[in-house]
Write an enzyme that holds these catalytic residues in place. Sequence first.
Site, PDB file in Angstrom:
ATOM      1  N   LYS A 127       0.908  -1.421  -0.264  1.00  0.00           N
ATOM      2  CA  LYS A 127      -0.253   0.639  -0.137  1.00  0.00           C
ATOM      3  C   LYS A 127       0.760   1.089  -0.192  1.00  0.00           C
ATOM      4  O   LYS A 127       0.338   2.340  -0.783  1.00  0.00           O
ATOM      5  CB  LYS A 127      -1.177  -0.178   1.485  1.00  0.00           C
ATOM      6  CG  LYS A 127      -2.407  -0.802   1.167  1.00  0.00           C
ATOM      7  CD  LYS A 127      -2.694  -0.950   2.977  1.00  0.00           C
ATOM      8  CE  LYS A 127      -2.304  -0.400   3.209  1.00  0.00           C
ATOM      9  NZ  LYS A 127      -2.204  -1.874   4.369  1.00  0.00           N
ATOM     10  N   TYR A 129       3.835   1.653  -0.605  1.00  0.00           N
ATOM     11  CA  TYR A 129       4.650   1.830  -2.699  1.00  0.00           C
ATOM     12  C   TYR A 129       4.007   2.182  -3.267  1.00  0.00           C
ATOM     13  O   TYR A 129       4.550   3.299  -3.570  1.00  0.00           O
ATOM     14  CB  TYR A 129       5.901   0.878  -2.453  1.00  0.00           C
ATOM     15  CG  TYR A 129       5.838  -0.141  -4.022  1.00  0.00           C
ATOM     16  CD1 TYR A 129       7.172   0.498  -4.368  1.00  0.00           C
ATOM     17  CD2 TYR A 129       5.058  -0.449  -5.160  1.00  0.00           C
ATOM     18  CE1 TYR A 129       7.143   0.780  -5.737  1.00  0.00           C
ATOM     19  CE2 TYR A 129       5.521  -0.378  -5.976  1.00  0.00           C
ATOM     20  CZ  TYR A 129       6.700   0.113  -6.067  1.00  0.00           C
ATOM     21  OH  TYR A 129       7.160  -0.795  -7.414  1.00  0.00           O
ATOM     22  N   LYS A 132      -2.437   9.469   6.934  1.00  0.00           N
ATOM     23  CA  LYS A 132      -2.549   8.361   7.197  1.00  0.00           C
ATOM     24  C   LYS A 132      -3.006   8.844   8.399  1.00  0.00           C
ATOM     25  O   LYS A 132      -2.833   9.647   9.144  1.00  0.00           O
ATOM     26  CB  LYS A 132      -1.268   7.644   7.237  1.00  0.00           C
ATOM     27  CG  LYS A 132      -1.030   6.188   7.456  1.00  0.00           C
ATOM     28  CD  LYS A 132      -0.579   5.158   7.362  1.00  0.00           C
ATOM     29  CE  LYS A 132      -0.594   3.572   7.328  1.00  0.00           C
ATOM     30  NZ  LYS A 132       0.093   2.918   7.353  1.00  0.00           N
ATOM     31  N   SER A 178      -4.095   1.299   7.265  1.00  0.00           N
ATOM     32  CA  SER A 178      -3.426   0.348   8.196  1.00  0.00           C
ATOM     33  C   SER A 178      -3.862  -1.053   7.755  1.00  0.00           C
ATOM     34  O   SER A 178      -4.925  -1.339   7.574  1.00  0.00           O
ATOM     35  CB  SER A 178      -3.511   1.241   9.584  1.00  0.00           C
ATOM     36  OG  SER A 178      -3.198   2.084   9.543  1.00  0.00           O
TER      37      SER A 178
END
Length: 222
Positions: free
Chosen positions: A16, A18, A38, A118
């Site tokens: 994810k 990357y 995030k 996540s």
Amino acid sequence: MTKGIFITGTGTDVGKTYVTALLVKKLTESGINTAYYKAAVSGNQREKQGLVPGDAKYVKEISAISQPIETMVPYIYEEAVSPHLAARREGNPVELSVVRQGYEALCQQYDFVIMEGSGGILCPLRWDGRQELWLEDVIKELNLPCLVVADSGLGTINATLLTLEYLNSKHIPAKGVILNHFHPENGMEQDNRRMIEQKGNVPVVACVPEGAKEIMVTLPFP
């Protein structure tokens, strides 16, 4: 509100971060002022200035965006466990209002915000006896559609379709799938792509080869 999209995955270690870094890089190079965000990240290294969010640092390095790293992740944990467990052990539980404030602040400054999740879609951010918070709660609070990152190899049909089905059951729109670690010459992986599109009823918007420095993507946004 400024346009944004949420990057989820079929599980941990499908790439994810990357893929997200390549997407941020792609949009930035296309002239779109793009931010990364995030809600929470665990398993981070402690440096002189304190805990540094490794995922955010990686995205910043790959995409070369000027966004300050301190605006990228409101909750940073040291222990390499699920965010809800790290938060409980480290005494810093995720508050949805704080996550929203950080996102809205970026929306005031940037054309587009790419938010990374996540683990997989069923990842708890908080579970401490006082409050229960999951990734889907964040996605709904911010009214974001999703892109699903999946591995291209064996087992991805099951994992990807289950993820898409869960999103659909929660009325979260899935804009497409990105297949990572893709080998164009591999007939099974080509068939995986076709099966996901036909059964999942979503486009595979990109297939990312091993070690790619750029992403060739058909973007349903912005």
